[in-house]
Design a protein around this motif. Structure first.
Motif, PDB file in Angstrom:
ATOM      1  N   ARG A 168       0.828  -1.210   0.000  1.00 48.75           N
ATOM      2  CA  ARG A 168       0.000   0.000   0.000  1.00 48.75           C
ATOM      3  C   ARG A 168       0.859   1.256   0.000  1.00 48.75           C
ATOM      4  NH1 ARG A 168      -3.509  -2.951   3.756  1.00 48.75           N
ATOM      5  NH2 ARG A 168      -5.290  -3.633   2.533  1.00 48.75           N
ATOM      6  N   SER A 169       2.023   1.164   0.633  1.00 49.59           N
ATOM      7  CA  SER A 169       2.903   2.332   0.731  1.00 49.59           C
ATOM      8  C   SER A 169       3.406   2.800  -0.636  1.00 49.59           C
ATOM      9  CB  SER A 169       4.082   2.022   1.653  1.00 49.59           C
ATOM     10  OG  SER A 169       4.839   0.944   1.149  1.00 49.59           O
ATOM     11  N   TRP A 170       3.277   1.981  -1.690  1.00 55.84           N
ATOM     12  CA  TRP A 170       3.709   2.379  -3.027  1.00 55.84           C
ATOM     13  C   TRP A 170       2.690   3.267  -3.720  1.00 55.84           C
ATOM     14  CZ3 TRP A 170       6.172  -2.509  -5.703  1.00 55.84           C
ATOM     15  CH2 TRP A 170       7.287  -2.910  -4.958  1.00 55.84           C
ATOM     16  N   GLY A 171       1.468   3.320  -3.217  1.00 56.71           N
ATOM     17  CA  GLY A 171       0.446   4.185  -3.798  1.00 56.71           C
ATOM     18  C   GLY A 171      -0.067   3.752  -5.161  1.00 56.71           C
ATOM     19  N   VAL A 172       0.035   2.488  -5.470  1.00 54.61           N
ATOM     20  CA  VAL A 172      -0.444   1.980  -6.757  1.00 54.61           C
ATOM     21  C   VAL A 172      -1.960   1.806  -6.688  1.00 54.61           C
ATOM     22  CG1 VAL A 172      -0.350   0.024  -8.360  1.00 54.61           C
ATOM     23  CG2 VAL A 172       1.736   0.818  -7.219  1.00 54.61           C
ATOM     24  N   GLN A 173      -2.640   2.245  -7.737  1.00 54.11           N
ATOM     25  CA  GLN A 173      -4.093   2.100  -7.791  1.00 54.11           C
ATOM     26  C   GLN A 173      -4.468   0.622  -7.868  1.00 54.11           C
ATOM     27  OE1 GLN A 173      -6.512   4.456  -7.503  1.00 54.11           O
ATOM     28  NE2 GLN A 173      -4.800   5.801  -7.006  1.00 54.11           N
ATOM     29  N   PRO A 174      -5.394   0.164  -7.036  1.00 52.96           N
ATOM     30  CA  PRO A 174      -5.807  -1.243  -7.092  1.00 52.96           C
ATOM     31  C   PRO A 174      -6.714  -1.511  -8.295  1.00 52.96           C
ATOM     32  CG  PRO A 174      -7.068  -0.070  -5.437  1.00 52.96           C
ATOM     33  CD  PRO A 174      -6.043   0.896  -5.965  1.00 52.96           C
ATOM     34  N   GLY A 175      -6.807  -2.760  -8.663  1.00 56.01           N
ATOM     35  CA  GLY A 175      -7.747  -3.179  -9.695  1.00 56.01           C
ATOM     36  C   GLY A 175      -7.264  -3.055 -11.124  1.00 56.01           C
ATOM     37  N   VAL A 176      -5.994  -2.774 -11.350  1.00 54.06           N
ATOM     38  CA  VAL A 176      -5.479  -2.678 -12.709  1.00 54.06           C
ATOM     39  C   VAL A 176      -5.400  -4.089 -13.299  1.00 54.06           C
ATOM     40  CG1 VAL A 176      -3.476  -2.068 -14.119  1.00 54.06           C
ATOM     41  CG2 VAL A 176      -4.182  -0.587 -12.238  1.00 54.06           C
ATOM     42  N   VAL A 177      -5.902  -4.252 -14.505  1.00 60.40           N
ATOM     43  CA  VAL A 177      -5.845  -5.538 -15.192  1.00 60.40           C
ATOM     44  C   VAL A 177      -5.035  -5.356 -16.467  1.00 60.40           C
ATOM     45  CG1 VAL A 177      -7.185  -7.342 -16.344  1.00 60.40           C
ATOM     46  CG2 VAL A 177      -8.073  -6.260 -14.271  1.00 60.40           C
ATOM     47  N   ILE A 178      -4.004  -6.143 -16.606  1.00 63.04           N
ATOM     48  CA  ILE A 178      -3.177  -6.130 -17.813  1.00 63.04           C
ATOM     49  C   ILE A 178      -3.713  -7.226 -18.729  1.00 63.04           C
ATOM     50  CG2 ILE A 178      -0.852  -6.407 -18.734  1.00 63.04           C
ATOM     51  CD1 ILE A 178      -1.284  -3.891 -16.973  1.00 63.04           C
ATOM     52  N   ARG A 179      -4.035  -6.881 -19.945  1.00 58.47           N
ATOM     53  CA  ARG A 179      -4.656  -7.835 -20.864  1.00 58.47           C
ATOM     54  C   ARG A 179      -3.646  -8.538 -21.782  1.00 58.47           C
ATOM     55  NH1 ARG A 179      -9.374  -7.922 -18.977  1.00 58.47           N
ATOM     56  NH2 ARG A 179     -10.583  -6.057 -18.629  1.00 58.47           N
ATOM     57  N   THR A 180      -2.467  -7.973 -21.937  1.00 57.18           N
ATOM     58  CA  THR A 180      -1.460  -8.575 -22.795  1.00 57.18           C
ATOM     59  C   THR A 180      -0.910  -9.839 -22.134  1.00 57.18           C
ATOM     60  OG1 THR A 180      -0.833  -6.374 -23.557  1.00 57.18           O
ATOM     61  CG2 THR A 180       0.734  -8.163 -23.984  1.00 57.18           C
ATOM     62  N   PRO A 181      -0.941 -10.979 -22.821  1.00 60.59           N
ATOM     63  CA  PRO A 181      -0.375 -12.193 -22.223  1.00 60.59           C
ATOM     64  C   PRO A 181       1.113 -12.030 -21.932  1.00 60.59           C
ATOM     65  CG  PRO A 181      -1.727 -12.736 -24.131  1.00 60.59           C
ATOM     66  CD  PRO A 181      -1.556 -11.243 -24.123  1.00 60.59           C
ATOM     67  N   VAL A 182       1.524 -12.553 -20.802  1.00 62.95           N
ATOM     68  CA  VAL A 182       2.925 -12.531 -20.401  1.00 62.95           C
ATOM     69  C   VAL A 182       3.335 -13.960 -20.044  1.00 62.95           C
ATOM     70  CG1 VAL A 182       2.842 -10.134 -19.634  1.00 62.95           C
ATOM     71  CG2 VAL A 182       2.378 -11.959 -17.997  1.00 62.95           C
ATOM     72  N   SER A 183       4.578 -14.139 -19.682  1.00 64.50           N
ATOM     73  CA  SER A 183       5.098 -15.466 -19.393  1.00 64.50           C
ATOM     74  C   SER A 183       5.604 -15.543 -17.960  1.00 64.50           C
ATOM     75  CB  SER A 183       6.255 -15.774 -20.358  1.00 64.50           C
ATOM     76  OG  SER A 183       6.865 -17.002 -20.028  1.00 64.50           O
ATOM     77  N   THR A 184       5.584 -16.722 -17.396  1.00 68.70           N
ATOM     78  CA  THR A 184       6.130 -16.889 -16.048  1.00 68.70           C
ATOM     79  C   THR A 184       7.632 -16.615 -16.023  1.00 68.70           C
ATOM     80  OG1 THR A 184       6.301 -19.286 -16.423  1.00 68.70           O
ATOM     81  CG2 THR A 184       4.364 -18.497 -15.215  1.00 68.70           C
ATOM     82  N   VAL A 185       8.284 -16.683 -17.167  1.00 74.22           N
ATOM     83  CA  VAL A 185       9.707 -16.350 -17.211  1.00 74.22           C
ATOM     84  C   VAL A 185       9.922 -14.862 -16.919  1.00 74.22           C
ATOM     85  CG1 VAL A 185       9.959 -15.821 -19.680  1.00 74.22           C
ATOM     86  CG2 VAL A 185      11.852 -16.893 -18.455  1.00 74.22           C
ATOM     87  N   ASP A 186       8.852 -14.066 -17.018  1.00 71.29           N
ATOM     88  CA  ASP A 186       8.931 -12.627 -16.720  1.00 71.29           C
ATOM     89  C   ASP A 186       8.950 -12.340 -15.223  1.00 71.29           C
ATOM     90  OD1 ASP A 186       8.747 -12.254 -19.486  1.00 71.29           O
ATOM     91  OD2 ASP A 186       6.573 -11.972 -19.414  1.00 71.29           O
ATOM     92  N   LEU A 187       8.621 -13.310 -14.410  1.00 71.45           N
ATOM     93  CA  LEU A 187       8.546 -13.072 -12.967  1.00 71.45           C
ATOM     94  C   LEU A 187       9.878 -12.637 -12.365  1.00 71.45           C
ATOM     95  CD1 LEU A 187       6.240 -15.920 -11.669  1.00 71.45           C
ATOM     96  CD2 LEU A 187       5.806 -13.466 -11.605  1.00 71.45           C
ATOM     97  N   PHE A 188      10.947 -13.336 -12.669  1.00 75.52           N
ATOM     98  CA  PHE A 188      12.234 -13.020 -12.043  1.00 75.52           C
ATOM     99  C   PHE A 188      12.683 -11.588 -12.329  1.00 75.52           C
ATOM    100  CE2 PHE A 188      16.911 -12.987 -11.933  1.00 75.52           C
ATOM    101  CZ  PHE A 188      17.088 -13.194 -10.573  1.00 75.52           C
ATOM    102  N   PRO A 189      12.780 -11.168 -13.608  1.00 75.31           N
ATOM    103  CA  PRO A 189      13.224  -9.782 -13.835  1.00 75.31           C
ATOM    104  C   PRO A 189      12.256  -8.757 -13.249  1.00 75.31           C
ATOM    105  CG  PRO A 189      12.561 -10.812 -15.904  1.00 75.31           C
ATOM    106  CD  PRO A 189      12.577 -11.886 -14.869  1.00 75.31           C
ATOM    107  N   THR A 190      10.977  -9.064 -13.237  1.00 79.96           N
ATOM    108  CA  THR A 190       9.986  -8.136 -12.680  1.00 79.96           C
ATOM    109  C   THR A 190      10.153  -7.994 -11.181  1.00 79.96           C
ATOM    110  OG1 THR A 190       8.421  -8.683 -14.436  1.00 79.96           O
ATOM    111  CG2 THR A 190       7.518  -7.697 -12.419  1.00 79.96           C
TER     112      THR A 190
END
Length: 176
Positions: free
Chosen positions: A65-87
């Motif tokens: 919560r301390s980051w102030g990011v708006q809740p409920g954002v949905v990303i529609r572009t498919p991504v891969s689990t390989v993206d988890l580590f760099p993210t």
């Protein structure tokens, strides 16, 4: 039943984080390594196919919560689990992701910006040898073991019931 069980587990985790006073400073990530087949495509259990019920998994990210990011954002572009580590590295460090496989999705999480669309691949366990490529709305599957090829329009047929290889041989050849 499985989804409800997982949902209740996540609910308990969130509740306990709040009770312990960690919910304001905790990055919570929920995902899965694979889906489950419950009779779709005449398969049961997991890691035996590359159909959507097996490879499409949830990725839920709740920033502190301390980051102030708006809740409920949905990303529609498919991504891969390989993206988890760099993210996760980029989010945890507040800096750039390391030079590894995958892409940094932190901008999508923090700002709601859609990540770039790209072709995604998946593979079942080696003993089955099935591979798939998803490029936009099109999904191409090479069975490997049995030599069957499949092509699906995921927008028109999200449950992969109508193989279009015979109707779209050029597209199948291109994706293959």
């Amino acid at each position: 039943e499985h989804c409800r069980y997982a949902d209740e587990g996540v609910e308990q985790l969130v509740k306990r984080l709040a009770e312990a006073g960690f919910d304001d400073d905790t990055l919570l990530v929920v995902t899965s390594d694979h889906g489950e087949a419950f009779g779709q495509h005449e398969r049961m259990f997991h890691n035996t196919t590359v159909y959507e019920e097996m490879v499409r998994v949830p990725l839920v990210v709740r920033p502190p919560r301390s980051w102030g990011v708006q809740p409920g954002v949905v990303i529609r572009t498919p991504v891969s689990t390989v993206d988890l580590f760099p993210t996760l590295v980029a989010l945890a460090s507040g800096g750039a992701a390391p030079a590894v496989d995958g892409i940094d999705l932190s901008a999508a999480i923090l700002d709601g910006r859609e990540p770039p669309a790209r072709a995604l691949t998946s593979r079942s366990i080696e003993s089955w040898g099935r591979q798939a490529l998803v490029d936009g709305r099109w999904k191409y599957i090479d069975d490997g073991k049995e030599g069957d090829l499949e092509l699906y329009d995921l927008d028109a047929d999200p449950h992969e019931t109508r193989n279009l290889v015979a109707e779209q041989p050029v597209r199948a050849l291109y994706l293959g």
